[in-house]
Design a protein around this motif. Structure first.
Motif, PDB file in Angstrom:
ATOM      1  N   LYS A   1     -22.780  -8.777  69.444  1.00 30.90           N
ATOM      2  CA  LYS A   1     -23.215  -7.380  69.374  1.00 30.90           C
ATOM      3  C   LYS A   1     -22.404  -6.664  68.311  1.00 30.90           C
ATOM      4  CE  LYS A   1     -24.034  -3.302  72.200  1.00 30.90           C
ATOM      5  NZ  LYS A   1     -23.977  -2.741  73.555  1.00 30.90           N
ATOM      6  N   GLN A   2     -23.103  -5.949  67.452  1.00 31.50           N
ATOM      7  CA  GLN A   2     -22.455  -5.209  66.375  1.00 31.50           C
ATOM      8  C   GLN A   2     -22.082  -3.805  66.844  1.00 31.50           C
ATOM      9  OE1 GLN A   2     -21.701  -6.748  63.453  1.00 31.50           O
ATOM     10  NE2 GLN A   2     -22.546  -8.531  64.495  1.00 31.50           N
ATOM     11  N   ALA A   3     -20.977  -3.306  66.331  1.00 30.89           N
ATOM     12  CA  ALA A   3     -20.542  -1.947  66.666  1.00 30.89           C
ATOM     13  C   ALA A   3     -21.554  -0.953  66.111  1.00 30.89           C
ATOM     14  CB  ALA A   3     -19.172  -1.678  66.082  1.00 30.89           C
ATOM     15  N   LYS A   4     -21.794   0.098  66.872  1.00 29.12           N
ATOM     16  CA  LYS A   4     -22.741   1.118  66.411  1.00 29.12           C
ATOM     17  C   LYS A   4     -22.037   2.073  65.443  1.00 29.12           C
ATOM     18  CE  LYS A   4     -25.775   0.921  70.307  1.00 29.12           C
ATOM     19  NZ  LYS A   4     -26.448   1.606  71.382  1.00 29.12           N
ATOM     20  N   GLN A   5     -22.770   2.455  64.408  1.00 31.49           N
ATOM     21  CA  GLN A   5     -22.251   3.363  63.402  1.00 31.49           C
ATOM     22  C   GLN A   5     -22.159   4.762  64.008  1.00 31.49           C
ATOM     23  OE1 GLN A   5     -22.142   2.241  59.972  1.00 31.49           O
ATOM     24  NE2 GLN A   5     -21.373   4.099  59.108  1.00 31.49           N
ATOM     25  N   LEU A   6     -21.007   5.377  63.902  1.00 29.35           N
ATOM     26  CA  LEU A   6     -20.847   6.738  64.379  1.00 29.35           C
ATOM     27  C   LEU A   6     -21.383   7.705  63.335  1.00 29.35           C
ATOM     28  CD1 LEU A   6     -17.255   6.533  65.858  1.00 29.35           C
ATOM     29  CD2 LEU A   6     -19.405   6.572  67.093  1.00 29.35           C
ATOM     30  N   PRO A   7     -21.944   8.837  63.762  1.00 25.47           N
ATOM     31  CA  PRO A   7     -22.434   9.802  62.775  1.00 25.47           C
ATOM     32  C   PRO A   7     -21.271  10.391  61.989  1.00 25.47           C
ATOM     33  CG  PRO A   7     -22.627  10.671  65.015  1.00 25.47           C
ATOM     34  CD  PRO A   7     -22.163   9.257  65.120  1.00 25.47           C
ATOM     35  N   SER A   8     -21.528  10.630  60.741  1.00 29.30           N
ATOM     36  CA  SER A   8     -20.452  11.204  59.924  1.00 29.30           C
ATOM     37  C   SER A   8     -20.290  12.680  60.243  1.00 29.30           C
ATOM     38  CB  SER A   8     -20.793  11.037  58.432  1.00 29.30           C
ATOM     39  OG  SER A   8     -21.978  11.746  58.126  1.00 29.30           O
ATOM     40  N   SER A   9     -19.062  13.127  60.134  1.00 30.08           N
ATOM     41  CA  SER A   9     -18.811  14.551  60.371  1.00 30.08           C
ATOM     42  C   SER A   9     -18.498  15.194  59.028  1.00 30.08           C
ATOM     43  CB  SER A   9     -17.638  14.749  61.346  1.00 30.08           C
ATOM     44  OG  SER A   9     -16.484  14.149  60.820  1.00 30.08           O
ATOM     45  N   ASP A  10     -19.252  16.202  58.721  1.00 32.65           N
ATOM     46  CA  ASP A  10     -19.092  16.863  57.410  1.00 32.65           C
ATOM     47  C   ASP A  10     -18.172  18.043  57.490  1.00 32.65           C
ATOM     48  OD1 ASP A  10     -20.730  15.062  56.174  1.00 32.65           O
ATOM     49  OD2 ASP A  10     -22.529  16.241  56.580  1.00 32.65           O
TER      50      ASP A  10
END
Length: 104
Positions: A95-104
């Protein structure tokens, strides 16, 4: 031999040291294999003569989670080994780690 796979159940390989715990189960009966042989319930013992299939010897890594294509099944590897995990003839992937949303 197809069995019902339940969350929390523990299985071990009949041909190598691999041991897994079911984190997320899918409904119905399925065939869970490792190294080409059916996996055993936690307390069962392996039958004599079972051997590791060289084509299914990519190995498992302790602490990694293994999933099928649609991630309806998730297994946590509690002890690594030489066999490849498979469900109904299809190899399971790490299982691959899920990409976290970037914080701008």
């Amino acid at each position: 031999m197809a069995t019902v796979i339940k969350a929390g159940a523990r299985y071990k390989s009949a041909v190598c040291d691999t041991q897994v715990m079911v984190v997320k189960a899918l409904p119905g009966e399925h065939e869970l294999h490792c190294g080409g042989a059916a996996m055993l319930a936690g307390t069962a013992t392996a039958a004599d003569g079972a051997s590791l299939d060289p084509a299914l010897a990519a190995g498992t890594l302790m602490g990694k989670r293994y999933v099928n294509d649609d991630e309806s099944l998730e297994l946590l590897c509690t002890k690594g080994g030489k066999g490849t995990l498979s469900l109904d003839g299809a190899a399971l992937d790490v299982k691959q780690a899920k990409q976290l949303p970037s914080s701008d």
